[in-house]
Design a protein around this motif. Structure first.
Motif, PDB file in Angstrom:
ATOM      1  N   TYR A  46      35.452  48.141  51.861  1.00 36.72           N
ATOM      2  CA  TYR A  46      35.760  46.757  52.180  1.00 36.72           C
ATOM      3  C   TYR A  46      34.561  45.826  52.037  1.00 36.72           C
ATOM      4  O   TYR A  46      34.712  44.619  51.900  1.00 36.72           O
ATOM      5  CB  TYR A  46      36.318  46.642  53.602  1.00 36.72           C
ATOM      6  N   GLY A  47      33.362  46.385  52.038  1.00 40.52           N
ATOM      7  CA  GLY A  47      32.171  45.550  51.882  1.00 40.52           C
ATOM      8  C   GLY A  47      31.002  46.375  51.401  1.00 40.52           C
ATOM      9  O   GLY A  47      30.625  47.353  52.047  1.00 40.52           O
ATOM     10  N   ARG A  49      27.030  45.939  49.921  1.00 38.76           N
ATOM     11  CA  ARG A  49      25.921  45.016  49.706  1.00 38.76           C
ATOM     12  C   ARG A  49      25.017  45.501  48.584  1.00 38.76           C
ATOM     13  O   ARG A  49      25.048  46.659  48.205  1.00 38.76           O
ATOM     14  CB  ARG A  49      25.128  44.837  51.004  1.00 38.76           C
ATOM     15  N   ILE A  85      27.281  40.830  47.108  1.00 36.51           N
ATOM     16  CA  ILE A  85      28.168  41.596  47.988  1.00 36.51           C
ATOM     17  C   ILE A  85      29.535  41.725  47.316  1.00 36.51           C
ATOM     18  O   ILE A  85      30.034  40.769  46.712  1.00 36.51           O
ATOM     19  CB  ILE A  85      28.353  40.910  49.360  1.00 36.51           C
ATOM     20  N   PHE A  87      33.452  42.363  48.299  1.00 36.39           N
ATOM     21  CA  PHE A  87      34.416  42.389  49.396  1.00 36.39           C
ATOM     22  C   PHE A  87      35.771  42.820  48.879  1.00 36.39           C
ATOM     23  O   PHE A  87      36.163  42.466  47.758  1.00 36.39           O
ATOM     24  CB  PHE A  87      34.577  40.989  50.023  1.00 36.39           C
ATOM     25  N   LYS A  89      39.424  42.828  50.932  1.00 40.38           N
ATOM     26  CA  LYS A  89      40.326  42.765  52.086  1.00 40.38           C
ATOM     27  C   LYS A  89      41.686  43.282  51.637  1.00 40.38           C
ATOM     28  O   LYS A  89      42.273  42.775  50.684  1.00 40.38           O
ATOM     29  CB  LYS A  89      40.445  41.333  52.613  1.00 40.38           C
TER      30      LYS A  89
END
Length: 240
Positions: A46-47, A49, A85, A87, A89
């Motif tokens: 989900y994330g 970096r 980053i 992402f 969702k």
């Protein structure tokens, strides 16, 4: 400038006044597919970096000529990525993000300097809140890999809120409760340009399809020595 789609000089003025701008169809179908394929190895997360540094295939999949031509058009000449980053969702990772400003930057080492505060250290990276001037000189670019609407938690923004500089928690709550917001509806391949100090948020998705975003932060400035951007890529980029 022939690499860009629908870019004109008025975008810089809109960014200055509103703090955000959506450029439709920034990526063509082949560029979008190439970027989706490059992000596939991390699509179940989900994330993630530092994706440009840790996943060279993602770096290679970005059309840097087109991106830097657009940055040039919005008066971010010589800007380079300083944070990246990924992402996603989705049904398994569906979170709420309250109203906030992006107040931190990533640096290579901790050095106590006036105006730089709230140091943290996560996953081998130093984070710090810099003076407002550093944030005001930055620009965030969010490349949409999927359609984003209110149903799957497209970003919400409060136009013009970046002009108030850094806000404290009470001010953020008050503005979020009393000021009209806009939803940044996007199609896959669009790009959202956003000032870091713009108040933004996102709801939990009601339609839990993927909402993948490649989030890139840019700056054309160097930090005061000895501070250095943790993710700076200062390789020259040709812009046709």
């Amino acid at each position: 400038m022939n690499e860009t789609i629908g870019i004109d000089q008025s975008i810089a003025a809109t960014l200055a006044s509103q703090g955000f701008f959506v450029v439709p169809g920034f990526l063509d179908e082949s560029e979008l597919q190439r970027l989706r394929e490059a992000c596939q190895p991390i699509s179940d997360q989900y994330g993630v970096r530092q994706v440009l540094q840790n996943y060279p295939s993602i770096h290679q999949a970005v059309n840097w000529n087109k991106l830097h031509a657009m940055l040039h058009a919005v008066e971010m000449i010589d800007a380079q990525p300083v944070r990246s980053i990924f992402f996603n969702k989705n049904a398994d990772h569906n979170w709420l993000v309250s109203w906030h400003q992006d107040m931190t930057i990533c640096v290579k080492q901790k050095t106590e300097l006036a105006g730089f505060s709230k140091w943290t250290y996560k996953k081998d990276v130093h984070y710090v809140e810099p003076p407002a001037a550093v944030l005001e000189a930055m620009l965030t670019c969010r490349l949409a890999l999927d359609d984003a609407s209110a149903e799957n938690a497209a970003l919400k923004v409060i136009a013009g809120s970046h002009q108030s500089g850094k806000l404290d928690e009470r001010q953020i709550v008050d503005i979020g409760q009393t000021t009209r917001h806009e939803t940044c509806v996007m199609r896959a391949g669009d790009i959202l340009l956003m000032k870091p100090l713009l108040l933004h948020a996102s709801d939990k998705a009601r339609l839990t399809s993927q909402r993948r975003v490649l989030h890139l932060e840019f700056s054309a400035s160097e930090l005061p020595p000895p501070l250095r951007w943790a993710e700076a890529d200062r390789q020259p980029v040709h812009v046709s």
